[in-house]
Every structure is written in structure tokens, then in C-alpha cells.
Motif scaffolding. Structure first.
Motif, mmCIF file in Angstrom:
data_model
loop_
_atom_site.group_PDB
_atom_site.id
_atom_site.type_symbol
_atom_site.label_atom_id
_atom_site.label_comp_id
_atom_site.label_asym_id
_atom_site.label_seq_id
_atom_site.Cartn_x
_atom_site.Cartn_y
_atom_site.Cartn_z
ATOM 1 N N TYR A 1 0.821 -1.215 0.000
ATOM 2 C CA TYR A 1 0.000 0.000 0.000
ATOM 3 C C TYR A 1 0.859 1.271 0.000
ATOM 4 N N ASN A 2 1.907 1.277 0.793
ATOM 5 C CA ASN A 2 2.763 2.467 0.858
ATOM 6 C C ASN A 2 3.476 2.737 -0.463
ATOM 7 N N ILE B 1 -8.069 -1.984 -5.760
ATOM 8 C CA ILE B 1 -7.084 -2.742 -4.985
ATOM 9 C C ILE B 1 -7.774 -4.002 -4.464
ATOM 10 N N THR B 2 -7.177 -5.128 -4.735
ATOM 11 C CA THR B 2 -7.764 -6.401 -4.283
ATOM 12 C C THR B 2 -6.721 -7.158 -3.461
ATOM 13 N N ARG B 3 -7.160 -7.658 -2.325
ATOM 14 C CA ARG B 3 -6.237 -8.363 -1.432
ATOM 15 C C ARG B 3 -5.844 -9.702 -2.051
ATOM 16 N N SER C 1 -0.401 -10.486 2.983
ATOM 17 C CA SER C 1 -1.009 -9.194 3.329
ATOM 18 C C SER C 1 -0.045 -8.044 3.018
ATOM 19 N N GLN D 1 -5.925 5.228 4.430
ATOM 20 C CA GLN D 1 -4.973 4.461 5.234
ATOM 21 C C GLN D 1 -4.903 4.990 6.670
ATOM 22 N N GLN E 1 -9.478 -5.010 7.905
ATOM 23 C CA GLN E 1 -8.685 -5.346 6.715
ATOM 24 C C GLN E 1 -9.624 -5.283 5.523
ATOM 25 N N PHE E 2 -9.233 -4.569 4.500
ATOM 26 C CA PHE E 2 -10.159 -4.579 3.346
ATOM 27 C C PHE E 2 -9.731 -5.608 2.310
ATOM 28 N N SER E 3 -10.744 -6.209 1.727
ATOM 29 C CA SER E 3 -10.469 -7.190 0.662
ATOM 30 C C SER E 3 -10.461 -6.506 -0.702
ATOM 31 N N THR E 4 -11.308 -5.498 -0.862
ATOM 32 C CA THR E 4 -11.258 -4.699 -2.103
ATOM 33 C C THR E 4 -11.440 -3.219 -1.765
ATOM 34 N N LEU E 5 -10.782 -2.403 -2.528
ATOM 35 C CA LEU E 5 -10.958 -0.953 -2.421
ATOM 36 C C LEU E 5 -11.086 -0.407 -3.834
#
Lengths: 197, 136
Positions: free
Chosen positions: A143-144, A167-169, A174, B47, B55-59
């Protein structure tokens, strides 16, 4: 000497002399403009002079306006030329955009997985020409790092716009996410230069 | 008066070009203003406001054409994920709404779903949307 004392021939000569003198005076007065201006050649010259003066004034007026227009045109061309460097070149837009994005990704420590041009699928050529130029960027990053990448993209080009970001995890980590970014630039930046000069 | 005619034509051409260039400049100004903050500031704000129990799975963040009424383009921020604690998502929503960058981008963020997954683990969906060009 009286009129009756003159012979007939003398009388005729005097009469003819007086008539001739009258005609000469009339002609002189006509050419000196003592008579009505509209009926004399001198008056006609004045009218012509006035007409020419009017045309000259009109030409000066047109010239003045033209200078203002030319100045405005020069200013607008200068402003557009200063912005032109922030848009992809029409001839090779993809390469231009690729270089710009790739360079900033490297600086942010990101590896790009894919960079794809989004083509406008339509029949309307005018709409197509005016549509923004869009590319889609795929990467996996933290993310950063993503924030730094976006910062570098947006700060380095005033005409670049992030249309959307998704954005998808990732299931197994993580530390990194799957990221898709749609980046846009204005479709056309046509500079009109006029026909002057 | 052939020269006067061509002079007039050049003047007209210059005027047309200047007007067209000004239109392009106005469009570019609209483009750069865009009615929103840069994307990196929005993501940085998200953030900062999201609590560590989430915890997000999608943004998703961006501008999209939507069919809803009124039809048009909307700035959208959508977050889906998992939270440890029933009211964590509510707290996140509150914090996001206090952030000027987030509100400036998508208007008010709403909690649109919250569901217990297992134990104290909850899934949630947050969304903010603002019509492009409209009031924030």
C-alpha cells in the motif's frame, strides 16, 4: 464717343468682345471653385479626398484590431505549447505513456505486470478524437509503495488523471495487493496557429 | 482592393484560431481542476482513518458513469473487508467522514452492509459517492 457714332462692324466687334470676356470670366470662376462644389472638378477632388480619408481611418481601425487579435493568438499558442509537453504525442502515445509510467514505477520500487492502451470502440470519429487517452496499469505492490507511485505519477504531470483504482487483497499475503489503475490524459491538444505571418 | 481582402481574411483566421485555442485552454483548466483531490491523498487519508482491526479485501476509488438517477458521473469510494468487532466498521465510517480529503472526494461515506462472519469477525461494505461537478 457714343454707341450710335460707331459703325455697324465696330458695334459687332464690341459686342463680340463683351461676350468673349463674359465666357472667360465664367470659365475662370468654374475652375477656381467659386461655383457650386458638386458641379466643379475641384469639388469632386474634395469628395474623393474625403472618401480616401474614410478608407484610411477604416484601415487604421482594422489594423488596430488585428494587432489585438495577433497578441491574443500568440499568448494562447504560448500557453498551449507549455502544456503540450504533458500530453502523449499523437504519433506514438503508447510508448510515451509507457515510458512515463514505467519510470515512475521503478522509482517507487514497483514492478509493472501489464500496461495496456484502452482504445475507444466507437464509430463516431469526432468523439473518438476527443476521447481521453487512457491506459490501464496492472501491478502487485504494498500500500505504501502504491501511494508513492501515485504521488510520482500525479505530481509529475499536471494533465495526468487517475480515473480509477482498484485494490484487491491477495489470498496468500497481506504485504502486497493486486492493483489496477486507469490513467488518463486529455485526448487532443491541437494548437491553432491562424493563417497570419 | 485585393490586398485589403486578403488582409481581412488573415485577421479573421487569427481571430478564429485565438478563439479555438482559448476553448482548448478552458477545457484543459476544467480537466486539471476536475473537482477532486489527487488520488494519492485520498488513499493516504483512507490508510490513516482505517483502524488496525479492519482489513479490506477490495478498495475502489475513481470516477464512473452510473445509471442511477440523476444519471451521470460519480466519484466513488468503495471499501469491502473484514473487521474484528461489531462496531469497528461504524467507527471507521465516522473517522472517514471527519477527513476532509475523503469528504472532498466522495462526499459522505455510508456503511451499506455489516454482517457477522464468525465469532467477532464481521464483513462490511462502506461507500461514498458524489456526483461529478455537483456540490460536495
Amino acid at each position: 464717343m457714343t454707341w450710335s457714332a460707331l459703325t455697324k462692324k465696330q458695334q459687332q466687334m464690341v459686342f463680340a468682345t463683351v461676350i468673349l470676356a463674359g465666357v472667360q470670366i465664367f470659365i475662370l470662376a468654374y475652375f477656381l471653385g467659386w461655383m457650386s462644389p458638386s458641379n466643379s472638378p475641384g469639388g469632386s477632388a474634395k469628395e474623393e479626398l474625403n472618401a480616401l480619408q474614410e478608407k484610411l481611418d477604416e484601415a487604421r481601425n482594422v489594423l488596430g484590431r488585428s494587432e489585438i487579435i495577433a497578441k491574443g493568438l500568440e499568448e494562447s499558442i504560448a500557453k498551449l505549447e507549455a502544456l503540450e509537453i504533458y500530453t502523449p504525442r499523437r504519433s506514438d502515445r503508447y510508448a510515451w505513456a509507457y515510458e512515463y509510467v514505467s519510470l515512475r514505477a521503478t522509482r517507487a520500487g514497483i514492478e509493472l505486470d501489464n500496461l495496456e492502451e484502452i482504445l475507444f470502440l466507437g464509430d463516431d470519429k469526432t468523439k473518438s478524437a476527443n476521447a481521453p487517452y487512457e491506459i490501464s496499469v496492472l501491478t502487485q505492490c504494498g500500500y505504501n509503495d502504491l501511494i508513492e507511485f501515485l504521488w510520482r505519477l500525479e505530481r509529475g504531470n499536471m494533465l495526468l488523471r487517475i480515473k480509477e483504482i482498484e485494490i484487491t487483497r491477495l489470498p496468500d499475503t497481506s504485504l502486497r495487493q493486486q492493483v489496477r489503475i486507469a490513467v488518463q490524459w486529455p485526448g487532443t491538444l491541437e494548437i491553432k496557429r491562424g493563417t497570419a505571418k | 482592393m485585393g490586398s485589403a481582402g486578403s488582409f481581412g481574411n488573415r485577421r479573421a483566421g487569427g481571430g478564429y484560431a485565438a478563439t479555438e485555442n482559448q476553448k482548448t485552454l478552458d477545457l484543459l483548466e476544467q480537466w486539471t481542476q476536475g473537482g477532486r483531490a489527487p488520488m494519492y491523498t485520498v488513499l493516504r487519508a483512507v490508510q490513516m482513518e482505517i483502524p488496525p482491526q479492519m482489513q479490506f479485501s477490495t478498495l475502489f476509488a475513481g470516477i464512473r458513469e452510473e445509471d442511477e438517477v440523476p444519471k451521470g458521473s460519480y466519484y466513488i469510494l468503495r471499501l469491502n473487508g473484514r473487521a474484528q468487532g461489531e462496531l469497528v466498521a461504524v467507527e471507521a465510517k465516522r473517522k472517514l467522514n471527519t477527513d476532509a480529503e475523503v469528504r472532498g472526494f466522495c462526499g459522505e461515506v455510508r456503511l451499506i452492509s455489516s454482517q457477522r462472519e464468525v465469532g467477532d469477525s464481521w464483513t462490511f461494505a462502506l461507500e461514498g459517492r458524489r456526483r461529478a461537478g455537483g456540490a460536495q
